[in-house]
Design an enzyme around this catalytic site. Structure first.
Site, PDB file in Angstrom:
ATOM      1  N   GLY A   1     -14.789  39.925 -13.963  1.00  0.00           N
ATOM      2  CA  GLY A   1     -14.450  38.718 -14.728  1.00  0.00           C
ATOM      3  C   GLY A   1     -14.432  37.467 -13.861  1.00  0.00           C
ATOM      4  N   GLY A   2     -13.612  36.504 -14.294  1.00  0.00           N
ATOM      5  CA  GLY A   2     -13.522  35.222 -13.585  1.00  0.00           C
ATOM      6  C   GLY A   2     -13.111  35.410 -12.134  1.00  0.00           C
TER       7      GLY A   2
ATOM      8  N   GLY B   1     -44.156  17.653   0.150  1.00  0.00           N
ATOM      9  CA  GLY B   1     -42.697  17.561   0.185  1.00  0.00           C
ATOM     10  C   GLY B   1     -42.086  18.528   1.181  1.00  0.00           C
ATOM     11  N   ALA B   2     -42.778  19.635   1.434  1.00  0.00           N
ATOM     12  CA  ALA B   2     -42.227  20.614   2.364  1.00  0.00           C
ATOM     13  C   ALA B   2     -42.233  20.055   3.783  1.00  0.00           C
ATOM     14  CB  ALA B   2     -43.012  21.913   2.282  1.00  0.00           C
TER      15      ALA B   2
HETATM   16  C1  HXC Z   1      -4.180  45.473 -15.706  1.00  0.00           C
HETATM   17  C2  HXC Z   1      -5.774  47.010 -15.166  1.00  0.00           C
HETATM   18  C3  HXC Z   1      -6.768  46.001 -15.115  1.00  0.00           C
HETATM   19  C4  HXC Z   1      -6.352  44.663 -15.386  1.00  0.00           C
HETATM   20  C5  HXC Z   1      -7.696  47.867 -14.647  1.00  0.00           C
HETATM   21  N1  HXC Z   1      -6.422  48.145 -14.879  1.00  0.00           N
HETATM   22  N2  HXC Z   1      -7.941  46.572 -14.808  1.00  0.00           N
HETATM   23  N3  HXC Z   1      -4.518  46.726 -15.441  1.00  0.00           N
HETATM   24  N4  HXC Z   1      -5.044  44.454 -15.671  1.00  0.00           N
HETATM   25  N5  HXC Z   1      -7.214  43.668 -15.347  1.00  0.00           N
HETATM   26  C6  HXC Z   1      -5.768  49.436 -14.774  1.00  0.00           C
HETATM   27  C7  HXC Z   1      -6.245  50.475 -15.779  1.00  0.00           C
HETATM   28  O1  HXC Z   1      -5.563  50.353 -16.975  1.00  0.00           O
HETATM   29  C8  HXC Z   1      -5.900  51.754 -15.041  1.00  0.00           C
HETATM   30  O2  HXC Z   1      -4.528  51.968 -15.177  1.00  0.00           O
HETATM   31  C9  HXC Z   1      -6.145  51.413 -13.592  1.00  0.00           C
HETATM   32  O3  HXC Z   1      -6.094  49.986 -13.520  1.00  0.00           O
HETATM   33  C10 HXC Z   1      -7.487  51.872 -13.074  1.00  0.00           C
HETATM   34  O4  HXC Z   1      -8.495  51.405 -13.970  1.00  0.00           O
HETATM   35  P1  HXC Z   1      -9.623  52.350 -14.585  1.00  0.00           P
HETATM   36  O5  HXC Z   1     -10.192  51.635 -15.738  1.00  0.00           O
HETATM   37  O6  HXC Z   1      -9.062  53.698 -14.820  1.00  0.00           O
HETATM   38  O7  HXC Z   1     -10.628  52.448 -13.382  1.00  0.00           O
HETATM   39  P2  HXC Z   1     -12.223  52.482 -13.389  1.00  0.00           P
HETATM   40  O8  HXC Z   1     -12.693  53.480 -14.392  1.00  0.00           O
HETATM   41  O9  HXC Z   1     -12.632  52.685 -11.972  1.00  0.00           O
HETATM   42  O10 HXC Z   1     -12.679  51.035 -13.886  1.00  0.00           O
HETATM   43  C11 HXC Z   1     -12.391  49.905 -13.139  1.00  0.00           C
HETATM   44  C12 HXC Z   1     -12.731  48.637 -13.945  1.00  0.00           C
HETATM   45  C13 HXC Z   1     -12.022  48.681 -15.338  1.00  0.00           C
HETATM   46  C14 HXC Z   1     -14.241  48.502 -14.115  1.00  0.00           C
HETATM   47  C15 HXC Z   1     -12.279  47.448 -13.109  1.00  0.00           C
HETATM   48  O11 HXC Z   1     -10.660  49.025 -15.121  1.00  0.00           O
HETATM   49  C16 HXC Z   1     -12.081  47.406 -16.055  1.00  0.00           C
HETATM   50  O12 HXC Z   1     -13.124  47.069 -16.664  1.00  0.00           O
HETATM   51  N6  HXC Z   1     -10.984  46.667 -15.995  1.00  0.00           N
HETATM   52  C17 HXC Z   1     -10.893  45.380 -16.672  1.00  0.00           C
HETATM   53  C18 HXC Z   1     -11.699  44.353 -15.974  1.00  0.00           C
HETATM   54  C19 HXC Z   1     -11.488  42.981 -16.540  1.00  0.00           C
HETATM   55  O13 HXC Z   1     -12.055  42.667 -17.561  1.00  0.00           O
HETATM   56  N7  HXC Z   1     -10.550  42.279 -15.927  1.00  0.00           N
HETATM   57  C20 HXC Z   1     -10.108  40.983 -16.368  1.00  0.00           C
HETATM   58  C21 HXC Z   1     -11.217  40.034 -16.000  1.00  0.00           C
HETATM   59  S1  HXC Z   1     -10.833  38.420 -16.420  1.00  0.00           S
HETATM   60  P3  HXC Z   1      -3.839  53.437 -15.102  1.00  0.00           P
HETATM   61  O14 HXC Z   1      -2.507  53.246 -15.743  1.00  0.00           O
HETATM   62  O15 HXC Z   1      -4.729  54.382 -15.845  1.00  0.00           O
HETATM   63  O16 HXC Z   1      -3.759  53.736 -13.653  1.00  0.00           O
HETATM   64  C22 HXC Z   1     -10.314  37.742 -15.011  1.00  0.00           C
HETATM   65  C23 HXC Z   1      -9.965  36.310 -15.216  1.00  0.00           C
HETATM   66  C24 HXC Z   1      -9.795  35.615 -13.949  1.00  0.00           C
HETATM   67  O17 HXC Z   1     -10.216  38.306 -14.014  1.00  0.00           O
HETATM   68  C25 HXC Z   1      -9.744  34.176 -14.245  1.00  0.00           C
HETATM   69  C26 HXC Z   1     -10.205  33.368 -13.138  1.00  0.00           C
HETATM   70  C27 HXC Z   1     -11.052  32.228 -13.599  1.00  0.00           C
END
Ligand code: HXC
Length: 516
Positions: free
Chosen positions: A169-170, A407-408
Site C-alpha cells: 500500500g501507501g 540534444g544528447a
Molecule cells: C494489521 C495486519 C496487516 C495490517 C497483515 N496483518 N497486514 N494487521 N494491519 N495492515 C496481520 C494479519 O492479519 C496476520 O495476523 C498477520 O499480520 C500476518 O499476515 P498474513 O496475511 O497471514 O501474512 P501473508 O499471507 O504473508 O500476507 C502478507 C500480506 C497480507 C501480503 C502483507 O497480510 C496483506 O495483504 N496485508 C494487508 C496489506 C495492506 O493492504 N496494508 C495496508 C496498506 S495501506 P495473524 O493474527 O493471523 O497473525 C497503507 C497506507 C499507508 O499502508 C499510507 C501511507 C500513505
C-alpha cells in the site's frame, strides 16, 4: 539498592524480544529475522538497539493481545566497514505482520532524525503489512511522520531501503522516497494495491511476484535499483554501495587508498581501440570500456536491469569514487529515451547531493524518435536530464568516444551547459544530427534534380563529417582536449584530481523548479 527486581524485569523483556519460534517462522519462508538481518549487515558487535520497550497505546480490535515490546520494529545504530550508520528493521512476526502503527512509526522517525543529526546513512529493512488497520488514523500519521522525516533527510544523508518481505500500500512511498531500493527474488514485494483488489477492480489475475516482485521493479517499473538472489548477497550489496558514498552531504566521497597503485599499472590501454568499433553505427558493450578505464573491478552498476540503453554506476579512478554515466551502444544504440532520462537524472542528482564527481562516456545519436516517446512526454522527461546536469555543481567531465549528436550532446557533453572538461577521441563526431540525415535535409533539391545525385550526396557527407570532427570543436574550445584513446585513463585521472576542490556557486533562490 541493588535493583534486583527491576533488573529481572529488564532481563525478561530483553530476552523475550526475539523468540526462537518466531525466528524459525521466518526461516521457514527463506527469510532471516529482523535482528539477524541487522547483524548480517553491520560490523560484528557494533549494533546498539534503542527503544526496545516501546509498544502500541491501542487495545482495540484484538490489538491488545498482539502487543509486543519494540512494536514490531528493531531500531538502533552501529557501524558498517567501521563507519557509523543508523538502521531500522521491521519484524513481520510481530503485532500483525510487522504492521506500522503510531509508536512503530515514531521509532523509525527517531532513527531517521538521529541519522540526519549525526550525519550518517540510514538503512531501513522493510518487512511489513503496511498501515496497522487497528490504529486507523494514527497508523496513517505514523507514515506521514516518516515521509516528512525522509524528505528532511534527503540530500543530507544517504537513505537506503531494503525490501525483505511485503511493502504494501501507501507504505511503498517510504522506499519510494529513499535514494536506493534493494530487493530479493521471491522474497520482496512492493505494491500499492494487492492481487485481491486488482482482481476485484480489473478482473486481472496476478501473483505477488508478477505484480511487484524484484524482477518487476528492477527491470520494468524502475522503482528498484538492485536485485539479488538471496538476503545475504543483498545485504552485502548494501555494504558495497556504501563504500562509494560519503557519510553525508558535508563529507567527501571516500577514497580507497589501496587502489592507488593500479593507476600506474593500467595507465596505457591499447585495448580500448579494439573494444570500440570505428564504424559509428556498430554496437559494442560500453561496460567493457568502463572496466578498462576505471580501477580494476571497481565498477558497481546501479539500475543495471532498467533502461539498459544508459549505464549508470559508481566506480573508482585512481582510488577516487566517481559516478559514471554512459550510453550503451549495445542496446537501442545508446539513445536517450523516457526511461533512460529518468534513470540518468535521478543518478546525477544523487551524485550531486553527495559530492560524487560525474564522468560521462558519450556515444549516442540523441533522443529516440517516435510517437510513443512524444506522446508519453519525452520533452518532460528529457528536460530532467538537462536540468540535473546543468544544476549539478560537482566536478563534471565528459568524454566523447564516437558520436554526440543533437540534444544528447548538449545534455551529456556541452561546456556551455556546465561541463568542467570535455574530451574527445580523435574520430569523434559532434553534430546537430548524423551526416546522412543532414545532407537529405539541406540538399533535398539538389538530390532530386542532379544526375550525379549519389556521388554528390557522398561528397557532401564527407564534407559534413569533416565539419563535425572533434578537431573543429576543439578549435572553438568546446572540446578541451582531443586525446589518444590509449591515454584515456591517465588523463581522466589527472582531470578528476584537478577538479576535486571545485567550488560551488549558489544562486539566491528557494529552489529551482526541476521538471518532474
Ligand atoms: C494489521 C495486519 C496487516 C495490517 C497483515 N496483518 N497486514 N494487521 N494491519 N495492515 C496481520 C494479519 O492479519 C496476520 O495476523 C498477520 O499480520 C500476518 O499476515 P498474513 O496475511 O497471514 O501474512 P501473508 O499471507 O504473508 O500476507 C502478507 C500480506 C497480507 C501480503 C502483507 O497480510 C496483506 O495483504 N496485508 C494487508 C496489506 C495492506 O493492504 N496494508 C495496508 C496498506 S495501506 P495473524 O493474527 O493471523 O497473525 C497503507 C497506507 C499507508 O499502508 C499510507 C501511507 C500513505
Amino acid at each position: 539498592m541493588n535493583f534486583e527486581k527491576e533488573i529481572e524485569q529488564l532481563n525478561k523483556i530483553m530476552s523475550g524480544l526475539e523468540s526462537p519460534e518466531l525466528v524459525e517462522k521466518q526461516h521457514q519462508k527463506g527469510k532471516l529475522s529482523a535482528r539477524e538481518r541487522i547483524f548480517t549487515l553491520l560490523d560484528p558487535d557494533t549494533f546498539t538497539e534503542t527503544d526496545q520497550f516501546v509498544e502500541t497505546r491501542f487495545d482495540r480490535l484484538g490489538l491488545g493481545k498482539k502487543k509486543a515490546a519494540g512494536d514490531a520494529v528493531v531500531t538502533g545504530f552501529g557501524k558498517i566497514s567501521n563507519r557509523p550508520v543508523c538502521v531500522f528493521s521491521q519484524d513481520f512476526t510481530k503485532v500483525g505482520g510487522g504492521s506500522l502503527g503510531e509508536m512503530h512509526g515514531k521509532k523509525i522517525v527517531k532513527t531517521i532524525e538521529m541519522a540526519r543529526a549525526t550525519g550518517c546513512p540510514v538503512i531501513g529493512i522493510i518487512d511489513s503489512g503496511g498501515a496497522r488497520i487497528q490504529e486507523g488514523v494514527s497508523s496513517l500519521d505514523g507514515y506521514a511522520g516518516i515521509f516528512a522525516a525522509m524528505v528532511k533527510a534527503s540530500g543530507v544523508v544517504p537513505q537506503i531501503s531494503v525490501i525483505l518481505g511485503p511493502s504494501a500500500g501507501g507504505a511503498c512511498y517510504a522506499p519510494g522516497l529513499s535514494d536506493f531500493i534493494f530487493m530479493v527474488d521471491n522474497i520482496s514485494q512492493m505494491f500499492i494495491t494487492g492481487p485481491e483488489v486488482i482482481k476485484k477492480v480489473t478482473g486481472e489475475e496476478v501473483t505477488f511476484e508478477n505484480l511487484g516482485g524484484a524482477n518487476v521493479h528492477c527491470a520494468k517499473s524502475g522503482c528498484s535499483q538492485f536485485r539479488f538472489a538471496n538476503e545475504k548477497d543483498c545485504l552485502a550489496g548494501v555494504k558495497k554501495l556504501l563504500s562509494y558514498l560519503p557519510q553525508n552531504n558535508m563529507d567527501d566521497a571516500p577514497r580507497s587508498k589501496s587502489l592507488l597503485a593500479e593507476l600506474f599499472e593500467k595507465e596505457d590501454s591499447q585495448k580500448l581501440m579494439d573494444i570500440v568499433p570505428e564504424e559509428s553505427g556498430k554496437g559494442y558493450d560500453i561496460k567493457a570500456v568502463i572496466e578498462e578505464i576505471f580501477d580494476n573491478n571497481s565498477f558497481f552498476e546501479v539500475h543495471g536491469e532498467f533502461a539498459t540503453n544508459i549505464v549508470t554506476g559508481f566506480a573508482r579512478l585512481g582510488g577516487y569514487a566517481a559516478g559514471v554515466v554512459a550510453n550503451q551502444p549495445k542496446f537501442m544504440a545508446g539513445v536517450l529515451d523516457i526511461d533512460s532520462s529518468d534513470k540518468l537524472s535521478r543518478f546525477v542528482r544523487f551524485c550531486d547531493s553527495f559530492n560524487i564527481p560525474i564522468i560521462n562516456l558519450v556515444d549516442t545519436s540523441g533522443y529516440l524518435p517516435g510517437t510513443n516517446q512524444e506522446h508519453n512526454g519525452i520533452i518532460r522527461h528529457g528536460a530532467k536530464v538537462l536540468y540535473a546536469y546543468a544544476e549539478a555543481s560537482v566536478p563534471k567531465i565528459s568524454l566523447i568516444l564516437r558520436k554526440a549528436f543533437g540534444g544528447a550532446y548538449i545534455a551529456m557533453a556541452s561546456r556551455e551547459l556546465g561541463y568542467d572538461r570535455v574530451l574527445a577521441w580523435p574520430g569523434a563526431q559532434i553534430a546537430v544530427m548524423g551526416p546522412e540525415q543532414a545532407v537529405r535535409i539541406i540538399y533535398h533539391r539538389e538530390l532530386a534534380e542532379r544526375n550525379d545525385a549519389p556521388k554528390f550526396e557522398q561528397e557532401k557527407i564527407e564534407e559534413i563529417k569533416q565539419m563535425n570532427s572533434a578537431f573543429e570543436a576543439a578549435k572553438l574550445g568546446q572540446v578541451d582536449m582531443v586525446i589518444n584513446p590509449k591515454d584515456t585513463r591517465a588523463i581522466l585521472t589527472k582531470l578528476l584530481e584537478s577538479l576535486l576542490n571545485k567550488r560551488e556557486e549558489k544562486i539566491n533562490r528557494k529552489h529551482g523548479n526541476t521538471p518532474l
